[in-house]
Design a protein around this motif. Structure first.
Motif, PDB file in Angstrom:
ATOM      1  N   ASN A 188       0.982  -1.041   0.108  1.00 54.18           N
ATOM      2  CA  ASN A 188      -0.043  -0.121   0.011  1.00 54.18           C
ATOM      3  C   ASN A 188       0.907   1.420   0.132  1.00 54.18           C
ATOM      4  OD1 ASN A 188      -2.513   1.240  -0.032  1.00 54.18           O
ATOM      5  ND2 ASN A 188      -2.397   1.656   2.267  1.00 54.18           N
ATOM      6  N   ASP A 189       1.939   1.155   0.535  1.00 53.70           N
ATOM      7  CA  ASP A 189       2.706   2.313   0.661  1.00 53.70           C
ATOM      8  C   ASP A 189       4.306   2.202   0.555  1.00 53.70           C
ATOM      9  OD1 ASP A 189       2.756   5.224   1.427  1.00 53.70           O
ATOM     10  OD2 ASP A 189       3.435   4.800   3.510  1.00 53.70           O
ATOM     11  N   ILE A 190       4.571   1.302  -0.541  1.00 51.10           N
ATOM     12  CA  ILE A 190       5.933   1.033  -0.901  1.00 51.10           C
ATOM     13  C   ILE A 190       6.216   1.884  -1.860  1.00 51.10           C
ATOM     14  CG2 ILE A 190       7.565  -0.618  -1.613  1.00 51.10           C
ATOM     15  CD1 ILE A 190       6.948  -0.961   1.159  1.00 51.10           C
ATOM     16  N   SER A 191       7.588   2.343  -1.838  1.00 50.73           N
ATOM     17  CA  SER A 191       7.987   3.480  -2.994  1.00 50.73           C
ATOM     18  C   SER A 191       8.718   2.760  -4.251  1.00 50.73           C
ATOM     19  CB  SER A 191       9.156   4.512  -2.491  1.00 50.73           C
ATOM     20  OG  SER A 191       8.448   5.157  -1.567  1.00 50.73           O
ATOM     21  N   TYR A 192       9.450   1.663  -3.683  1.00 52.98           N
ATOM     22  CA  TYR A 192      10.170   1.049  -4.857  1.00 52.98           C
ATOM     23  C   TYR A 192      10.271  -0.423  -4.490  1.00 52.98           C
ATOM     24  CZ  TYR A 192      12.006   5.671  -5.705  1.00 52.98           C
ATOM     25  OH  TYR A 192      12.236   7.054  -5.938  1.00 52.98           O
ATOM     26  N   THR A 193      10.218  -1.171  -5.627  1.00 50.66           N
ATOM     27  CA  THR A 193      10.460  -2.780  -5.475  1.00 50.66           C
ATOM     28  C   THR A 193      11.505  -3.224  -6.419  1.00 50.66           C
ATOM     29  OG1 THR A 193       8.838  -3.686  -7.218  1.00 50.66           O
ATOM     30  CG2 THR A 193       8.104  -2.916  -5.051  1.00 50.66           C
ATOM     31  N   ALA A 194      12.227  -4.370  -6.186  1.00 50.51           N
ATOM     32  CA  ALA A 194      13.082  -4.943  -7.220  1.00 50.51           C
ATOM     33  C   ALA A 194      13.097  -6.505  -6.962  1.00 50.51           C
ATOM     34  CB  ALA A 194      14.517  -4.370  -7.031  1.00 50.51           C
ATOM     35  N   VAL A 195      13.208  -7.316  -8.029  1.00 49.00           N
ATOM     36  CA  VAL A 195      12.994  -8.591  -7.914  1.00 49.00           C
ATOM     37  C   VAL A 195      14.324  -9.441  -8.600  1.00 49.00           C
ATOM     38  CG1 VAL A 195      11.727 -10.888  -8.508  1.00 49.00           C
ATOM     39  CG2 VAL A 195      10.693  -8.856  -7.480  1.00 49.00           C
ATOM     40  N   TYR A 196      14.930 -10.353  -8.073  1.00 48.54           N
ATOM     41  CA  TYR A 196      15.907 -11.037  -8.773  1.00 48.54           C
ATOM     42  C   TYR A 196      15.361 -12.181  -9.520  1.00 48.54           C
ATOM     43  CZ  TYR A 196      19.807 -14.281  -9.539  1.00 48.54           C
ATOM     44  OH  TYR A 196      20.789 -14.988  -9.908  1.00 48.54           O
TER      45      TYR A 196
END
Length: 399
Positions: A188-196
């Protein structure tokens, strides 16, 4: 004074009390979003002359205990109008919540305390800690250039959940997250994500993060293997030109300092959530004890004034297959009394909170016995050490 579950008609009063108690203001859109969850996240309140005076939310959740899922009641949003404080309303609410959790088959309860001492009085005890690490950019580890690739801004909950579900079972007490929990509470309030992704295109690690004032703030990070972990770290290190520090929140057993060439960085152990067993007999029955090849039998005296169904003396047995059982010892029951007499040198006495902390793996029985928190012999504490599997408690969630 009346204690009851809030209905749709009480929603506005619930929000008004929450806003005052926790010093925030919801927008009209946020209120409507919470209204949609109101029926699924029960709120109980104390009413006086029809007015809501105090309340708490009782969230129906599930957690992993040594790899097995059990029901847990999460207590949140405990609040009282200031003019109604110190009148025992929260005490009554907590006891009513314990009764409701028992009826619902919720064997554990968690909460995040405003005061550890306050909730200890009602049987909750610390069961998990976080390790907070701050790494200046000049002390970041070297890149390893592992195979695979990192993709930014992956917000597909199914992808993130598939990694979380496999990684989190390494820990004790972590939540089994539903899709709606991911949507409303995590993303709901996450600025950035990254997946390997590995060379075969399989997602094996993710990180949820913020970047503020040249600080990398890790909200959550999970990986399935060392290559995946290093793949994420290569990604983080690639931000070095725009950062001055990387901040991490990790389980207490995380080996990060050993992986740094210069481990002289700031580390802080932060006590986090509290837990308590709601129904001791059913929890012991569901708990996967170690299989040590022989049966064990103890006299267990539990102190639990706020859940009287737990209070008293029990005969505690664990089979060679690791199956536990509690049998209540009733007064004037000659058969059980004889059994207790035979277990005179096999006696354990413990408050419900310490029993919870021990079984969730926060502290080992031998340590608790040595510090005077578990009333038993050194020999029995060592027997319990063998029966209780070792697994680090970790709870990345907040409510």
């Amino acid at each position: 004074m009346e204690i009851k579950r809030l209905t749709d008609q009480d929603f506005d009063a619930n929000i008004e009390l929450a806003e005052y108690a926790f010093l925030y203001k919801l927008s009209a859109e946020q209120k409507e979003e919470r209204r949609t969850r109101f029926a699924d996240e029960p709120v109980w309140g104390v009413f006086e002359n029809g007015e809501l005076c105090a309340k708490l939310a009782l969230l129906p959740l599930e957690v992993y205990i040594h790899g097995q899922q059990i029901k847990m009641g999460g207590i949140a949003g405990v609040s009282t109008w200031p003019e109604k404080r110190r009148q025992g309303m929260v005490s009554r609410l907590l006891r009513r919540a314990l009764e409701e959790m028992k009826e619902q088959g919720q064997l554990l309860s968690y909460l995040h305390p405003f005061s550890v001492a306050f909730y200890r009085k009602y049987g909750w005890e610390l069961f998990t800690e976080n390790k907070n690490i701050s790494i200046p950019v000049d002390k970041l580890p070297a890149r390893k250039n592992v195979p695979g690739r990192v993709v930014r801004e992956v917000r597909d909950i199914d992808v993130l959940k598939s990694i979380y579900d496999r990684a989190v079972v390494r820990y004790n007490g972590a939540m089994a997250r539903s899709g709606s929990w991911w949507k409303n509470r995590i993303m709901n309030d996450i600025s950035y994500t990254a997946v390997y992704y590995n060379e075969a295109g399989e997602a094996e690690a993710y990180v949820l993060y913020e970047i503020e004032n040249r600080l990398w703030i890790t909200e959550e990070i999970f990986w399935l293997n060392e290559t995946a972990r290093q793949g994420l770290w290569d990604f983080i290190i690639n931000h070095d030109s725009k950062l001055k520090e990387v901040q991490l929140k990790l389980p207490v057993d995380d080996p990060m300092p050993l992986l740094l060439s210069n481990p002289m960085v700031k580390q802080e152990i932060e006590p986090y959530f509290m837990g308590r067993i709601v129904d001791a007999a059913e929890f012991i029955k569901a708990y996967p004890f170690a299989q040590i090849g022989s049966s064990s039998r103890f006299a267990l005296r539990i102190e639990d004034r706020d859940a009287p169904w737990n209070e008293g003396t029990w005969i505690w047995t664990v089979s060679p297959e690791g199956e536990g059982k509690l049998e209540a010892v009733k007064q004037n029951d000659e058969s059980n009394s004889e059994g207790i007499e035979q277990l005179g040198d096999q006696e354990i006495s413990v408050p419900i909170g310490i029993l919870t902390s021990m079984l969730l793996g926060y502290r080992r029985p031998s340590d608790l016995q040595r510090f005077g928190l578990l009333n038993t012999s050194e020999v029995l504490a060592e027997q319990l050490d063998a029966l209780i599997p070792t697994r680090t408690p970790y709870l990345p969630d907040y409510f």
